[in-house]
Design a protein around this motif. Sequence first.
Motif, PDB file in Angstrom:
ATOM      1  N   SER A 229     -10.651  41.718  -8.024  1.00  0.00           N
ATOM      2  CA  SER A 229     -10.759  40.648  -9.009  1.00  0.00           C
ATOM      3  C   SER A 229     -11.815  39.657  -8.538  1.00  0.00           C
ATOM      4  O   SER A 229     -11.824  39.257  -7.371  1.00  0.00           O
ATOM      5  N   LEU A 230     -12.692  39.294  -9.440  1.00  0.00           N
ATOM      6  CA  LEU A 230     -13.742  38.319  -9.131  1.00  0.00           C
ATOM      7  C   LEU A 230     -13.686  37.215 -10.172  1.00  0.00           C
ATOM      8  O   LEU A 230     -13.788  37.486 -11.378  1.00  0.00           O
ATOM      9  N   HIS A 231     -13.510  35.980  -9.714  1.00  0.00           N
ATOM     10  CA  HIS A 231     -13.447  34.833 -10.614  1.00  0.00           C
ATOM     11  C   HIS A 231     -14.658  33.950 -10.374  1.00  0.00           C
ATOM     12  O   HIS A 231     -14.905  33.513  -9.242  1.00  0.00           O
TER      13      HIS A 231
ATOM     14  N   VAL B 113     -19.465  29.902 -18.888  1.00  0.00           N
ATOM     15  CA  VAL B 113     -18.125  30.398 -19.166  1.00  0.00           C
ATOM     16  C   VAL B 113     -17.340  30.485 -17.865  1.00  0.00           C
ATOM     17  O   VAL B 113     -17.913  30.629 -16.783  1.00  0.00           O
ATOM     18  N   ASP B 114     -16.027  30.403 -17.998  1.00  0.00           N
ATOM     19  CA  ASP B 114     -15.108  30.639 -16.890  1.00  0.00           C
ATOM     20  C   ASP B 114     -14.815  32.137 -16.932  1.00  0.00           C
ATOM     21  O   ASP B 114     -14.059  32.602 -17.775  1.00  0.00           O
ATOM     22  N   HIS B 115     -15.461  32.905 -16.050  1.00  0.00           N
ATOM     23  CA  HIS B 115     -15.463  34.365 -16.128  1.00  0.00           C
ATOM     24  C   HIS B 115     -14.594  34.982 -15.031  1.00  0.00           C
ATOM     25  O   HIS B 115     -14.656  34.574 -13.873  1.00  0.00           O
ATOM     26  N   GLN B 116     -13.812  35.984 -15.420  1.00  0.00           N
ATOM     27  CA  GLN B 116     -13.082  36.778 -14.448  1.00  0.00           C
ATOM     28  C   GLN B 116     -13.349  38.248 -14.727  1.00  0.00           C
ATOM     29  O   GLN B 116     -13.264  38.698 -15.875  1.00  0.00           O
ATOM     30  N   SER B 117     -13.659  38.987 -13.670  1.00  0.00           N
ATOM     31  CA  SER B 117     -13.826  40.438 -13.756  1.00  0.00           C
ATOM     32  C   SER B 117     -12.665  41.092 -13.031  1.00  0.00           C
ATOM     33  O   SER B 117     -12.399  40.784 -11.863  1.00  0.00           O
TER      34      SER B 117
END
Length: 155
Positions: free
Chosen positions: A72-74, A86-90
Amino acid sequence: MKQRLRVAAYAVCIRVDAVLLARSPAADGGREWVLPGGGMEHGEDPVDTVVREVAEETGYTAEVTALLGVDSLHVPDHPGRLGTRVDHQSLRLLYEGRVVGGALRPEANGSTDLAAWHPLAAVPALRRVPLVDTALRLWPERPATGRLPDPAGNG
């Protein structure tokens, strides 16, 4: 700020002492090596995603042999489209894959321009995304949680 979640699936295909990688554009205009894989389409099973992405990016037919882990990458302040933030999470699912058919070829009109087998010993010298290193640690370690220990000791 708008929140965005991207779920993707990637293959770690290793044979003999080489890993299959694809080459992708980097943010600075250069090129970097990535694992074959990519974003899930709505309603798609992640195993189907990784098989589809390997075929698109490398020409190979692959089968999934194991789930290696989840990464998980935030990035709270990620550049979005049209200059917005944007507040992005992968959320990245990493699977062990085995090539079972097809022929190596570059992707046509896609996000990558080359696919190649790289000796594992040569990977540290490649320009690559950090997920490659994560995957190459997960592959032999196979932690029960599917996560590598946090080097900062936070998990």
